[in-house]
Design a protein around this motif. Structure first.
Motif, PDB file in Angstrom:
ATOM      1  N   GLU A  46     -65.894  64.737 104.095  1.00  9.07           N
ATOM      2  CA  GLU A  46     -66.478  64.071 102.921  1.00  9.07           C
ATOM      3  C   GLU A  46     -66.261  64.884 101.641  1.00  9.07           C
ATOM      4  OE1 GLU A  46     -68.298  64.913 105.600  1.00  9.07           O
ATOM      5  OE2 GLU A  46     -69.142  63.118 106.519  1.00  9.07           O
ATOM      6  N   GLY A  47     -65.739  66.100 101.811  1.00  9.68           N
ATOM      7  CA  GLY A  47     -65.574  66.974 100.642  1.00  9.68           C
ATOM      8  C   GLY A  47     -66.698  68.000 100.555  1.00  9.68           C
ATOM      9  N   LYS A  48     -67.243  68.369 101.742  1.00  8.74           N
ATOM     10  CA  LYS A  48     -68.346  69.343 101.755  1.00  8.74           C
ATOM     11  C   LYS A  48     -67.909  70.689 101.225  1.00  8.74           C
ATOM     12  CE  LYS A  48     -68.954  68.827 106.121  1.00  8.74           C
ATOM     13  NZ  LYS A  48     -68.055  67.688 106.295  1.00  8.74           N
ATOM     14  N   GLY A  49     -66.658  71.074 101.572  1.00  8.53           N
ATOM     15  CA  GLY A  49     -66.156  72.402 101.210  1.00  8.53           C
ATOM     16  C   GLY A  49     -66.270  72.652  99.718  1.00  8.53           C
ATOM     17  N   ARG A  50     -65.822  71.679  98.934  1.00  5.95           N
ATOM     18  CA  ARG A  50     -65.847  71.875  97.484  1.00  5.95           C
ATOM     19  C   ARG A  50     -67.293  71.908  96.962  1.00  5.95           C
ATOM     20  NH1 ARG A  50     -66.873  69.944  93.266  1.00  5.95           N
ATOM     21  NH2 ARG A  50     -65.151  68.869  92.316  1.00  5.95           N
ATOM     22  N   ALA A  90     -62.501  71.792 112.571  1.00  6.65           N
ATOM     23  CA  ALA A  90     -62.451  70.959 111.367  1.00  6.65           C
ATOM     24  C   ALA A  90     -62.091  71.877 110.222  1.00  6.65           C
ATOM     25  CB  ALA A  90     -63.790  70.287 111.112  1.00  6.65           C
ATOM     26  N   GLY A  91     -61.848  71.305 109.100  1.00  8.36           N
ATOM     27  CA  GLY A  91     -61.458  72.175 107.983  1.00  8.36           C
ATOM     28  C   GLY A  91     -62.124  71.751 106.704  1.00  8.36           C
ATOM     29  N   HIS A  92     -62.552  72.729 105.958  1.00  8.40           N
ATOM     30  CA  HIS A  92     -63.007  72.477 104.594  1.00  8.40           C
ATOM     31  C   HIS A  92     -61.846  72.858 103.686  1.00  8.40           C
ATOM     32  CE1 HIS A  92     -67.088  71.823 105.421  1.00  8.40           C
ATOM     33  NE2 HIS A  92     -67.443  73.063 105.612  1.00  8.40           N
ATOM     34  N   THR A  93     -61.540  72.008 102.731  1.00  9.69           N
ATOM     35  CA  THR A  93     -60.543  72.420 101.753  1.00  9.69           C
ATOM     36  C   THR A  93     -61.281  72.838 100.489  1.00  9.69           C
ATOM     37  OG1 THR A  93     -59.157  70.730 102.697  1.00  9.69           O
ATOM     38  CG2 THR A  93     -58.376  71.753 100.667  1.00  9.69           C
ATOM     39  N   VAL A  94     -61.025  74.054 100.073  1.00  7.98           N
ATOM     40  CA  VAL A  94     -61.679  74.564  98.872  1.00  7.98           C
ATOM     41  C   VAL A  94     -60.603  74.962  97.872  1.00  7.98           C
ATOM     42  CG1 VAL A  94     -63.173  76.379  97.939  1.00  7.98           C
ATOM     43  CG2 VAL A  94     -63.648  75.415 100.189  1.00  7.98           C
ATOM     44  N   THR A 124     -68.434  62.031  96.488  1.00  3.92           N
ATOM     45  CA  THR A 124     -67.181  62.702  96.113  1.00  3.92           C
ATOM     46  C   THR A 124     -66.015  61.709  95.991  1.00  3.92           C
ATOM     47  OG1 THR A 124     -66.545  63.120  98.396  1.00  3.92           O
ATOM     48  CG2 THR A 124     -67.879  64.815  97.334  1.00  3.92           C
ATOM     49  N   LYS A 125     -64.972  62.168  95.352  1.00  2.00           N
ATOM     50  CA  LYS A 125     -63.695  61.452  95.268  1.00  2.00           C
ATOM     51  C   LYS A 125     -63.789  60.098  94.575  1.00  2.00           C
ATOM     52  CE  LYS A 125     -60.535  63.316  98.291  1.00  2.00           C
ATOM     53  NZ  LYS A 125     -59.709  63.374  99.473  1.00  2.00           N
ATOM     54  N   MET A 126     -64.710  59.984  93.638  1.00  2.00           N
ATOM     55  CA  MET A 126     -64.822  58.747  92.856  1.00  2.00           C
ATOM     56  C   MET A 126     -63.514  58.451  92.119  1.00  2.00           C
ATOM     57  SD  MET A 126     -67.490  56.710  92.425  1.00  2.00           S
ATOM     58  CE  MET A 126     -67.714  56.257  90.706  1.00  2.00           C
ATOM     59  N   ASP A 127     -62.846  59.517  91.664  1.00  2.00           N
ATOM     60  CA  ASP A 127     -61.599  59.350  90.889  1.00  2.00           C
ATOM     61  C   ASP A 127     -60.525  58.615  91.687  1.00  2.00           C
ATOM     62  OD1 ASP A 127     -61.867  61.838  92.387  1.00  2.00           O
ATOM     63  OD2 ASP A 127     -59.792  62.216  91.794  1.00  2.00           O
ATOM     64  N   VAL A 128     -60.591  58.755  93.025  1.00  2.00           N
ATOM     65  CA  VAL A 128     -59.556  58.158  93.879  1.00  2.00           C
ATOM     66  C   VAL A 128     -59.573  56.626  93.775  1.00  2.00           C
ATOM     67  CG1 VAL A 128     -58.852  57.870  96.299  1.00  2.00           C
ATOM     68  CG2 VAL A 128     -59.534  60.126  95.454  1.00  2.00           C
ATOM     69  N   VAL A 165     -71.775  63.444  91.224  1.00  2.00           N
ATOM     70  CA  VAL A 165     -70.606  62.577  91.378  1.00  2.00           C
ATOM     71  C   VAL A 165     -69.396  63.452  91.120  1.00  2.00           C
ATOM     72  CG1 VAL A 165     -69.401  60.539  90.539  1.00  2.00           C
ATOM     73  CG2 VAL A 165     -71.901  60.564  90.562  1.00  2.00           C
ATOM     74  N   SER A 166     -68.514  63.526  92.124  1.00  2.00           N
ATOM     75  CA  SER A 166     -67.351  64.386  92.002  1.00  2.00           C
ATOM     76  C   SER A 166     -66.130  63.541  91.612  1.00  2.00           C
ATOM     77  CB  SER A 166     -67.138  65.098  93.338  1.00  2.00           C
ATOM     78  OG  SER A 166     -65.897  65.717  93.370  1.00  2.00           O
ATOM     79  N   VAL A 167     -65.388  64.010  90.623  1.00  4.79           N
ATOM     80  CA  VAL A 167     -64.265  63.222  90.097  1.00  4.79           C
ATOM     81  C   VAL A 167     -62.934  63.961  90.200  1.00  4.79           C
ATOM     82  CG1 VAL A 167     -65.660  61.780  88.554  1.00  4.79           C
ATOM     83  CG2 VAL A 167     -64.812  64.002  87.734  1.00  4.79           C
TER      84      VAL A 167
HETATM   85  P1  GDP Z   1     -64.670  68.678 104.046  1.00 10.54           P
HETATM   86  O1  GDP Z   1     -64.302  69.062 105.422  1.00 10.54           O
HETATM   87  O2  GDP Z   1     -65.881  67.809 104.034  1.00 10.54           O
HETATM   88  O3  GDP Z   1     -64.778  69.825 103.095  1.00 10.54           O
HETATM   89  O4  GDP Z   1     -63.518  67.729 103.495  1.00 10.54           O
HETATM   90  P2  GDP Z   1     -61.969  68.010 103.251  1.00 10.54           P
HETATM   91  O5  GDP Z   1     -61.537  69.341 103.633  1.00 10.54           O
HETATM   92  O6  GDP Z   1     -61.229  66.850 103.780  1.00 10.54           O
HETATM   93  O7  GDP Z   1     -61.956  67.984 101.678  1.00 10.54           O
HETATM   94  C1  GDP Z   1     -61.716  66.882 101.015  1.00 10.54           C
HETATM   95  C2  GDP Z   1     -60.445  66.979 100.198  1.00 10.54           C
HETATM   96  O8  GDP Z   1     -60.661  66.283  99.013  1.00 10.54           O
HETATM   97  C3  GDP Z   1     -60.017  68.359  99.746  1.00 10.54           C
HETATM   98  O9  GDP Z   1     -58.619  68.372  99.610  1.00 10.54           O
HETATM   99  C4  GDP Z   1     -60.672  68.514  98.395  1.00 10.54           C
HETATM  100  O10 GDP Z   1     -60.048  69.420  97.523  1.00 10.54           O
HETATM  101  C5  GDP Z   1     -60.562  67.129  97.884  1.00 10.54           C
HETATM  102  N1  GDP Z   1     -61.657  66.705  97.014  1.00 10.54           N
HETATM  103  C6  GDP Z   1     -62.976  66.992  97.117  1.00 10.54           C
HETATM  104  N2  GDP Z   1     -63.664  66.350  96.170  1.00 10.54           N
HETATM  105  C7  GDP Z   1     -62.759  65.633  95.467  1.00 10.54           C
HETATM  106  C8  GDP Z   1     -62.859  64.709  94.381  1.00 10.54           C
HETATM  107  O11 GDP Z   1     -63.926  64.417  93.867  1.00 10.54           O
HETATM  108  N3  GDP Z   1     -61.689  64.122  93.963  1.00 10.54           N
HETATM  109  C9  GDP Z   1     -60.488  64.397  94.514  1.00 10.54           C
HETATM  110  N4  GDP Z   1     -59.412  63.783  94.026  1.00 10.54           N
HETATM  111  N5  GDP Z   1     -60.352  65.251  95.536  1.00 10.54           N
HETATM  112  C10 GDP Z   1     -61.478  65.849  96.007  1.00 10.54           C
END
Ligand code: GDP
Length: 467
Positions: free
Chosen positions: A57-61, A82-86, A374-378, A455-457
């Motif tokens: 869901e974007g927890k990492g960020r 699993a992986g967090h992308t930061v 998260t990812k509203m911009d998408v 709200v993450s964009v």
């Molecule tokens: P996690 O395991 O919940 O942390 O999720 P992921 O590792 O799949 O992270 C989500 C991906 O979306 C990563 O590549 C983030 O950098 C990216 N991301 C997180 N928030 C946003 C956002 O608001 N917008 C966009 N475009 N990318 C985001």
């Protein structure tokens, strides 16, 4: 719109008020001592950050962002599956086992007793972050002495079992997680702390090897392992990590008493929870905030705040029912727009509309007090944005998330909301968001019954709107 905000002071734990909170907490502690109320030795109110859906869901960020307000970050379940992308000023990092607090040198990071600790993968991950300038001392990273170790045979057995299941496979990441937690429940694992007591280690390993070889050879017709092989592996990957293995319960409880703020970092999401998820397509541990107390090493922690992370649409890695799933071109466009490929495996993720039925359930079982969307911009490319408001099962519509066996029969009931069709990735305030985007957030908030405070964009640290 109803006001869900009454149930907790949503600003309580935020940065600007951090210092004021610390002072308030100190006063509360003094009062507790004076009034003789201090029975449990618990002082601080802490926060958990968890996934509400299928993970990713974007927890990492969010954790990376929130760590500036916390002194300790603890992982309490799961492993490297699993992986967090930061993404921050140091680069882009795919974290698997390491807590997301590692980028701030003043934060203490803990791998709690509930985590599946794979020494080999942990060493690799520490090396990867060190290559980008993030070196971790035993003051910054602490591994619970009570955490069980993933051993090479767990990964082997994971792969062997997925192969045997063939068409019925669970979609495992083959990190050994299911065999590991099975062994843990059967009390047939090595604890990290045993590496500090080598006198008894070899005999314990020998017992386990004898037992595990029965499964490897007789069930899967796979090669046996040996005590020497396992000891050599433990020696190679365990010895450099010995200084990191500590009594982390003590670390956490002392931090609490010293007025430090702890962030409990969940992995995966509510729908992958072993007990409350989409059985059997779950993970083998509990991803719920409720488990944070057990898996962290601080069973009495006062976790007053649970931040749930929800993506503005749905994605899912691996097998299992996914009612809101799109296919064809619609799915391809969303997958591309969101870059939906697994952080661990690189597998294309399944995608679909935001599923409000599943999300409301996730919010309830996580007992979330606040949501980050998260990812509203998408979603900016869509003229109209579908969301799933109900499921139709055997001709009946329901807004309740059903028992897992019924999910295969469920069909999504979608409504469409107006899109905003403009780039919102530079918006930093609620007011600067287009009205259609604000309405999307309000609609979701109303439907899931929890206040959306972030709200993450965009993936960057500052690409965030705090409401
Ligand atoms: P996690 O395991 O919940 O942390 O999720 P992921 O590792 O799949 O992270 C989500 C991906 O979306 C990563 O590549 C983030 O950098 C990216 N991301 C997180 N928030 C946003 C956002 O608001 N917008 C966009 N475009 N990318 C985001």
């Amino acid at each position: 719109m109803s006001d869900h905000r009454g149930k907790s002071d949503k600003n309580e734990w935020r940065g600007p008020r951090h210092e004021a909170l610390r002072v308030a907490e100190t006063e509360r502690r003094s009062e507790m001592i004076e009034s003789g109320e201090r029975q449990k030795g618990i002082f601080m109110q802490h926060t958990a950050i968890v996934g509400i859906n299928w993970g990713d869901e974007g927890k990492g960020r969010m954790v990376d962002l929130l760590t500036q307000e916390f002194d300790v970050v603890v992982r309490y379940q799961g492993g490297g599956n699993a992986g967090h992308t930061v993404m921050n000023e140091k680069g882009t990092f795919a974290l698997h086992l390491l807590p997301s607090g590692i980028f701030r040198p003043e934060v203490v990071n803990v791998l709690g007793n509930g985590v599946a600790v794979d020494l080999e993968n942990l060493s690799k991950e520490m090396q990867e972050v060190a290559d980008k300038g993030v070196t971790l001392s035993p003051d910054q990273l602490k591994i619970s002495e009570r955490a069980s170790l993933v051993l090479p045979w767990h990964r082997d057995l994971d792969a062997l079992e997925e192969q045997r299941l063939a068409d019925h496979k669970f979609g495992s990441t083959k990190q050994g997680i299911a065999p590991f937690y099975s062994d843990k429940a059967a009390k047939k694992t090595i604890l990290a702390g045993e590496l500090l007591h080598p006198e008894a280690l070899r005999a314990h390993v020998a017992q386990l090897v004898e037992w595990k070889n029965l499964t490897l050879e007789k069930v899967y017709a796979a090669p046996a392992t040996s005590v020497d092989e396992v000891m050599a592996w433990l020696e190679r990957f365990g010895t450099p990590l010995l200084p990191y293995i500590q009594d982390t319960s003590k670390v956490l409880m002392e931090a609490d008493r010293a007025g430090k703020r702890i962030l409990f970092e969940g992995q995966l999401g509510a729908l992958r929870d072993l007990d409350y998820g989409i059985h059997p397509y779950t993970t083998s541990s509990n991803c719920l905030a409720a488990y944070a107390r057990v898996g962290s090493g601080f069973p009495g922690a006062d976790i007053a705040h649970v931040v749930g992370v929800v993506k503005a649409y749905s994605s899912c890695v691996g097998e299992g029912p996914f009612v809101c799933e799109w296919d064809g071109e619609a799915a391809d466009l969303l997958r591309e727009a969101g870059g939906e490929y697994g952080a661990k495996t690189g597998r294309p993720r399944r995608v679909g509309a935001l599923d409000l039925v599943a999300t409301r359930y996730g919010v309830a079982v996580q007992a979330a007090t606040s949501i980050a969307l998260t990812k509203m911009d998408v979603l900016s490319y869509l003229d109209e944005i579908p969301v799933v408001t109900a499921y139709r099962i055997r001709g009946e519509e329901t807004v309740d998330f059903p028992f897992p066996s019924l999910l295969d029969e469920a069909e999504p009931v979608e409504v469409t909301l107006p899109g905003w069709k403009e780039d919102i990735s530079q918006c930093r305030t609620w007011e600067s968001l287009p009205e259609a985007a604000q309405n999307y957030v309000r609609y979701v908030e109303e439907a899931i019954g929890c206040s959306i405070d972030y709200v993450s964009v965009g993936p960057e640290r500052d690409a965030l709107i705090r409401r």
